[in-house]
Design an enzyme around this catalytic site. Structure first.
Site, PDB file in Angstrom:
ATOM      1  N   PRO A 288      54.000  56.814  29.004  1.00 54.24           N
ATOM      2  CA  PRO A 288      53.593  56.952  27.596  1.00 54.24           C
ATOM      3  C   PRO A 288      54.484  57.935  26.845  1.00 54.24           C
ATOM      4  O   PRO A 288      54.804  58.997  27.350  1.00 54.24           O
ATOM      5  CB  PRO A 288      52.164  57.498  27.687  1.00 54.24           C
ATOM      6  N   GLU A 289      54.903  57.552  25.638  1.00 57.17           N
ATOM      7  CA  GLU A 289      55.685  58.462  24.820  1.00 57.17           C
ATOM      8  C   GLU A 289      54.921  58.736  23.533  1.00 57.17           C
ATOM      9  O   GLU A 289      53.793  58.284  23.361  1.00 57.17           O
ATOM     10  CB  GLU A 289      57.070  57.867  24.567  1.00 57.17           C
TER      11      GLU A 289
ATOM     12  N   LYS B  43      52.627  64.448  22.841  1.00 54.31           N
ATOM     13  CA  LYS B  43      51.992  63.562  23.807  1.00 54.31           C
ATOM     14  C   LYS B  43      50.585  64.038  24.192  1.00 54.31           C
ATOM     15  O   LYS B  43      50.014  63.581  25.169  1.00 54.31           O
ATOM     16  CB  LYS B  43      52.880  63.452  25.044  1.00 54.31           C
TER      17      LYS B  43
ATOM     18  N   ARG C  96      64.612  64.403  35.310  1.00 54.23           N
ATOM     19  CA  ARG C  96      64.133  63.113  34.792  1.00 54.23           C
ATOM     20  C   ARG C  96      65.286  62.128  34.820  1.00 54.23           C
ATOM     21  O   ARG C  96      66.445  62.522  34.715  1.00 54.23           O
ATOM     22  CB  ARG C  96      63.616  63.278  33.354  1.00 54.23           C
TER      23      ARG C  96
END
Ligand code: ZN
Length: 276
Positions: free
Chosen positions: A4-5, A53, A252
């Site tokens: 999810p962004e 977020k 990441r």
């Protein structure tokens, strides 16, 4: 893996706000040890808002429920009486029900209740929210520029600089700007344009569940480089590359086209930067 962004969280909070705001809770349930005895039955929901977020559920009793999706979390909304389908029961962390709807939070790594007045303690560190009403481009640029030697790839993911970009938008944005993810911030020719474009990408996707930066919503056509390692670049045919990098413990995955996004160390500007 899909994560999810900011746009996903924003959309989720818009829908939650539609069904919960101004309504009284007929039932609440928290399946986390610290909130096991908390009961919000009879309390009215003031609003549900997103910050980057993070999700904030504000209640009329001046408390806020703070949740965060991190990698796999989701809030699902069901009309009263409809079967819940977001995953097995043991993954449920929170239930907020009104006379008409059940909102069910699945796999939420963060589920905590705090006084609304103390929200800054959980979201105060965030940079300007790309989809927030108070989006501030200059402030985001100021924060990013405080660490000129850092890679632009890390700077864009750091929610203290600007809130909302995850690995999907980072990869796509840097491709669209022709920037290698390891380019130092100071070597980015037009940082303002990069951040503006990032905001536009999130904004354009805010209402649709299928994130796309190519304008094509068909599966496997939605991204230029994200999760396409070893496949040909849509623009030049060169094989897309991938690596994990970042502060130790917070690495990441990044994706880039070595031709469209040349490594900063292959240019004359900075030969000292390691290449992989
Ligand atoms: Zn290319």
């Amino acid at each position: 893996m899909w994560v999810p962004e900011g746009d996903t969280v924003w959309r989720s909070c818009q829908r939650l706000n539609e069904v919960l705001a101004g309504r009284e809770l007929t039932r609440s349930e928290f399946r986390v040890p610290t909130l096991a005895t908390t009961d919000l039955t009879g309390v009215t929901v003031r609003a549900v808002v997103s910050r980057g977020k993070h999700q904030l559920f504000r209640f009329a009793n001046d408390f806020t429920l703070h949740t965060h999706f991190r990698m796999e979390g989701a809030w699902r909304i069901y009309p009263r009486g409809r079967k819940w389908t977001g995953g097995p029961d043991f993954q449920i962390r929170a239930v907020l029900a009104t006379a008409d709807h059940d909102a069910v939070g699945y796999r939420l790594p963060v589920t905590e209740l705090l006084p609304t007045a103390d929200e800054a303690s959980v979201v105060g560190h965030l940079g300007p929210d790309l989809l927030g009403p108070d989006w501030d481009l200059d402030e985001a640029l100021r924060r990013i520029s405080l660490q000129p030697d850092r890679t632009v790839g890390e700077a864009l993911l750091d929610q203290r600089n600007l809130a909302g970009i995850g690995t999907f938008y980072r990869a796509e944005l840097l491709f669209l700007q022709g920037l290698h993810p390891r380019t130092p911030v100071a070597a980015v020719p037009n940082l303002r344009r990069v951040v503006q474009r990032g905001q536009q990408l999130l904004y354009a996707n805010r209402w649709r569940p299928e994130q796309s930066t190519t304008g094509d919503l068909r599966p496997n056509r939605r991204a230029y480089v994200f999760e396409r390692p070893g496949q040909p670049c849509r623009r030049c045919g060169t094989l897309i590359r991938t690596e994990e990098f970042g502060t130790p413990g917070q690495e990441r995955r990044s994706y880039w086209c070595p031709r469209c996004q040349p490594s900063p160390s292959t240019g004359s500007a900075n030969r000292a930067l390691p290449v992989r």
